[in-house]
Design a protein around this motif. Structure first.
Motif, PDB file in Angstrom:
ATOM      1  N   LYS A 202      -5.065  -6.251  -4.617  1.00  0.00           N
ATOM      2  CA  LYS A 202      -5.029  -6.673  -3.208  1.00  0.00           C
ATOM      3  C   LYS A 202      -4.214  -5.727  -2.335  1.00  0.00           C
ATOM      4  O   LYS A 202      -4.382  -5.723  -1.099  1.00  0.00           O
ATOM      5  CB  LYS A 202      -4.455  -8.090  -3.099  1.00  0.00           C
ATOM      6  N   LEU A 203      -3.348  -4.922  -2.933  1.00  0.00           N
ATOM      7  CA  LEU A 203      -2.528  -3.992  -2.161  1.00  0.00           C
ATOM      8  C   LEU A 203      -3.265  -2.704  -1.814  1.00  0.00           C
ATOM      9  O   LEU A 203      -2.796  -1.933  -0.972  1.00  0.00           O
ATOM     10  CB  LEU A 203      -1.249  -3.635  -2.930  1.00  0.00           C
ATOM     11  N   PHE A 204      -4.416  -2.484  -2.442  1.00  0.00           N
ATOM     12  CA  PHE A 204      -5.103  -1.198  -2.317  1.00  0.00           C
ATOM     13  C   PHE A 204      -6.476  -1.366  -1.667  1.00  0.00           C
ATOM     14  O   PHE A 204      -6.973  -2.470  -1.483  1.00  0.00           O
ATOM     15  CB  PHE A 204      -5.198  -0.531  -3.693  1.00  0.00           C
ATOM     16  N   ASN A 205      -7.063  -0.233  -1.322  1.00  0.00           N
ATOM     17  CA  ASN A 205      -8.306  -0.241  -0.552  1.00  0.00           C
ATOM     18  C   ASN A 205      -9.517  -0.480  -1.459  1.00  0.00           C
ATOM     19  O   ASN A 205     -10.271   0.445  -1.770  1.00  0.00           O
ATOM     20  CB  ASN A 205      -8.447   1.077   0.215  1.00  0.00           C
ATOM     21  N   TYR A 206      -9.663  -1.724  -1.852  1.00  0.00           N
ATOM     22  CA  TYR A 206     -10.817  -2.169  -2.630  1.00  0.00           C
ATOM     23  C   TYR A 206     -11.751  -2.936  -1.692  1.00  0.00           C
ATOM     24  O   TYR A 206     -11.343  -3.928  -1.077  1.00  0.00           O
ATOM     25  CB  TYR A 206     -10.369  -3.080  -3.773  1.00  0.00           C
ATOM     26  N   VAL A 207     -12.978  -2.454  -1.560  1.00  0.00           N
ATOM     27  CA  VAL A 207     -13.930  -3.035  -0.615  1.00  0.00           C
ATOM     28  C   VAL A 207     -15.259  -3.282  -1.326  1.00  0.00           C
ATOM     29  O   VAL A 207     -15.760  -2.410  -2.044  1.00  0.00           O
ATOM     30  CB  VAL A 207     -14.150  -2.089   0.588  1.00  0.00           C
ATOM     31  N   ASP A 208     -15.816  -4.466  -1.128  1.00  0.00           N
ATOM     32  CA  ASP A 208     -17.125  -4.773  -1.704  1.00  0.00           C
ATOM     33  C   ASP A 208     -18.216  -3.980  -0.973  1.00  0.00           C
ATOM     34  O   ASP A 208     -18.064  -3.585   0.186  1.00  0.00           O
ATOM     35  CB  ASP A 208     -17.425  -6.264  -1.589  1.00  0.00           C
ATOM     36  N   SER A 209     -19.338  -3.769  -1.643  1.00  0.00           N
ATOM     37  CA  SER A 209     -20.476  -3.086  -1.020  1.00  0.00           C
ATOM     38  C   SER A 209     -20.963  -3.898   0.174  1.00  0.00           C
ATOM     39  O   SER A 209     -20.801  -5.115   0.236  1.00  0.00           O
ATOM     40  CB  SER A 209     -21.602  -2.902  -2.034  1.00  0.00           C
TER      41      SER A 209
END
Length: 252
Positions: A202-209
């Protein structure tokens, strides 16, 4: 006699009003303290098309009162070397005023020694940090060194350091020149270890398609999400308090 009393009272009211006005003007013209941030993409301001990736430097202002101005000069992809060679540093030194601060956080890109325009040896890295520190002090401003933040680099459930000798080189410069040090690597490693592999995402740039800026999605273990940037900026502020810098008095 009554006329004399009225004149006297009127004069006092005018004097008190003038004194109050001058006090207000003096307060409004008091010099603000500027915090310059120099560093890389983990701190840098981001363009809208990069959202939800943001740098922790974008969140730092929210912790301070209006008497502090955060001027975030950190830039994507820069090292201690390229920041100097691209003439990003000189404009800052020309604006520095006594009592201002320079927060110096490099390392993520200095370690890329396969890219000669960016990567630095540990010796060159230290020499560049020394330059930043001494030139900041020449302007009677206050340098603060920060080690680089940790990447989210878990292997078999354990966090692995990816920065090699660069954080320790920063610590050595801080020790030898008596520079305030905020050990962000130590702080962020502790945070990531507490959260663990999955919760730290949650702290990092994880983005769903399907995201407008990342149609195919994104899994980035280096750059921060809005929550991550706010959290990391909070750790910087924690360091300000621990060091008992004068800035601590200007926190909200």
């Amino acid at each position: 006699m009554m006329a004399g009393i009225l004149k006297s009272n009127t004069r006092k009211i005018l004097i008190y009003g003038l004194v109050g006005l001058l006090a207000m003007m003096s307060f409004s013209f008091q010099k603000k303290t500027t915090i310059y941030i120099i560093g890389d993409s983990t701190a840098a301001n981001k363009k809208p098309q990069a959202y939800p990736e943001i740098g922790w430097g974008m969140e730092l202002q929210s912790f301070f009162k209006n008497s502090v101005v955060v001027d975030n000069r950190a830039l994507n992809g820069r090292s201690t070397k390229s920041f100097l060679n691209e003439n990003q540093w000189k404009p800052i030194t020309e604006k520095l005023q006594p009592g201002d601060y320079v927060f110096i956080e490099f390392g993520h890109n200095d370690e890329k020694i396969d890219r000669p325009a960016i990567g630095t040896s540990l010796t060159e890295f230290k020499a560049n940090l020394v330059k930043y520190v001494l030139e900041t002090r020449d302007k009677q401003a206050i340098p603060v060194l920060l080690t680089p933040i940790s990447r989210r680099s878990f292997k078999d459930g354990k966090l692995v350091d990816t920065h090699g000798g660069y954080p320790n080189a920063t610590r050595q410069v801080a020790d030898s020149l008596k520079v305030p040090l905020i050990d962000m690597l130590f702080k962020t490693e502790n945070l990531l270890n507490q959260l663990g592999d999955k919760s730290s995402i949650k702290l990092f740039n994880y983005v769903d398609s399907g995201h407008v800026n990342y149609p195919t999605g994104k899994k980035d273990d280096t750059h921060l999400s809005p929550d991550g940037a706010k959290t990391i900026a909070g750790l910087v502020v924690e360091g300000v308090k621990e060091l008992m810098l004068s800035l601590a008095k200007k926190l909200k």
